[in-house]
Design an enzyme around this catalytic site. Sequence first.
Site, PDB file in Angstrom:
ATOM      1  N   HIS A 136       0.835  -1.196   0.197  1.00 39.32           N
ATOM      2  CA  HIS A 136       0.086   0.182   0.006  1.00 39.32           C
ATOM      3  C   HIS A 136       0.854   1.250  -0.060  1.00 39.32           C
ATOM      4  O   HIS A 136       0.691   2.091  -0.732  1.00 39.32           O
ATOM      5  CB  HIS A 136      -0.851  -0.011   1.265  1.00 39.32           C
ATOM      6  CG  HIS A 136      -1.786   1.068   1.347  1.00 39.32           C
ATOM      7  ND1 HIS A 136      -2.927   1.359   0.901  1.00 39.32           N
ATOM      8  CD2 HIS A 136      -1.571   2.240   1.908  1.00 39.32           C
ATOM      9  CE1 HIS A 136      -3.424   2.629   1.442  1.00 39.32           C
ATOM     10  NE2 HIS A 136      -2.528   3.274   1.978  1.00 39.32           N
ATOM     11  N   GLU A 137       2.076   1.419   0.882  1.00 35.25           N
ATOM     12  CA  GLU A 137       2.788   2.646   1.046  1.00 35.25           C
ATOM     13  C   GLU A 137       3.556   2.713  -0.218  1.00 35.25           C
ATOM     14  O   GLU A 137       3.831   3.630  -0.881  1.00 35.25           O
ATOM     15  CB  GLU A 137       3.587   2.381   2.352  1.00 35.25           C
ATOM     16  CG  GLU A 137       2.927   2.311   3.386  1.00 35.25           C
ATOM     17  CD  GLU A 137       1.938   3.446   3.754  1.00 35.25           C
ATOM     18  OE1 GLU A 137       2.402   4.724   3.115  1.00 35.25           O
ATOM     19  OE2 GLU A 137       1.000   3.228   4.510  1.00 35.25           O
ATOM     20  N   HIS A 140       1.540   4.137  -3.016  1.00 32.24           N
ATOM     21  CA  HIS A 140       1.469   5.620  -2.837  1.00 32.24           C
ATOM     22  C   HIS A 140       2.639   6.357  -3.664  1.00 32.24           C
ATOM     23  O   HIS A 140       2.311   7.264  -4.237  1.00 32.24           O
ATOM     24  CB  HIS A 140       1.338   5.997  -1.454  1.00 32.24           C
ATOM     25  CG  HIS A 140       0.091   6.154  -0.774  1.00 32.24           C
ATOM     26  ND1 HIS A 140      -0.797   6.564  -1.188  1.00 32.24           N
ATOM     27  CD2 HIS A 140      -0.245   5.309   0.543  1.00 32.24           C
ATOM     28  CE1 HIS A 140      -1.755   6.524  -0.306  1.00 32.24           C
ATOM     29  NE2 HIS A 140      -1.666   5.796   0.488  1.00 32.24           N
ATOM     30  N   GLU A 199      -5.996   6.866  -1.191  1.00 29.92           N
ATOM     31  CA  GLU A 199      -6.094   5.832  -0.522  1.00 29.92           C
ATOM     32  C   GLU A 199      -6.722   4.406  -0.971  1.00 29.92           C
ATOM     33  O   GLU A 199      -6.274   3.149  -1.130  1.00 29.92           O
ATOM     34  CB  GLU A 199      -6.838   5.781   1.037  1.00 29.92           C
ATOM     35  CG  GLU A 199      -6.173   6.952   1.874  1.00 29.92           C
ATOM     36  CD  GLU A 199      -4.447   6.580   2.092  1.00 29.92           C
ATOM     37  OE1 GLU A 199      -4.420   5.156   2.282  1.00 29.92           O
ATOM     38  OE2 GLU A 199      -4.010   7.445   2.226  1.00 29.92           O
TER      39      GLU A 199
END
Length: 273
Positions: A136-137, A140, A199
């Site tokens: 997920h990071e 980003h 997100e």
Amino acid sequence: MILKRTLIWVSAALLFVSCQTNPFTGEKNLNFVSNDQLFPASFAQYDQFLSENDVVTGTAEANMIKRVGSKVETAAERYLNANGYEGFLDDFRWEYNLVKDDAVNAFAMPGGKIVFYTGILPIAENETGVAVVMAHEIAHALADHGAQRMSAAQLQQLGAVAGGIAVSGRSQETQQIFAQAYGLGTTVGVMLPFSRKHETEADRIGLTLMAIAGYDPDEASKLWERMAAQSDGQAPPEFLSTHPANQTRINNLEKWAPEARAEAKKYGVNSFQ
């Protein structure tokens, strides 16, 4: 009427002004900030953060953070190269560090700088849980969400200036009402939805990357179930939050997991950790 027109202008700019294409979604992204400008500042801020915090090194957990980061990074490179984005990562300088802090958090900075707090490890539970958060990071960072947020903030400020000029001839009370209404309207109506979209996008991209890296995408929704249990219902309503509601994320991740598995099979991944 002035407020309405200004909000429409900012919303339209967020939707239509763009400089880069997201290699995972094909969408045009709002981005006024080049990597040449952003990455050096990000790297310097990351180094400063590490110098001011207790970085954990040499432990099994710290080594796991680096191992998982490297595997997801490799998965991202495989995906990008296979989809015509060779060289996309040339300016990235990947780094994965574990910081001693009870906060249940992890974050990414532009250019591939990742931090995990030790407080999130009990909820992650294992390497696959760490991979959910890591992917997920990394998503980003790959999707330039930091640059997009900076660009959106610039537009918000420009809208405030334009609106302020439009009401400059009105009474002081009218100008104050506009400033308050504009701040609230752009935050709730534009900036927060923009953040929630990031997100959600990172959730979906991350799910694909963790699957290509060999981690079971079905575990992502389970991690967010643990997150939801830990939060004790203290989160604000979704429309007032920078993040989607926990149940929204769980539902999305359950729905997208089969897609991630199917994508991973294209890269020869048929079993998952």
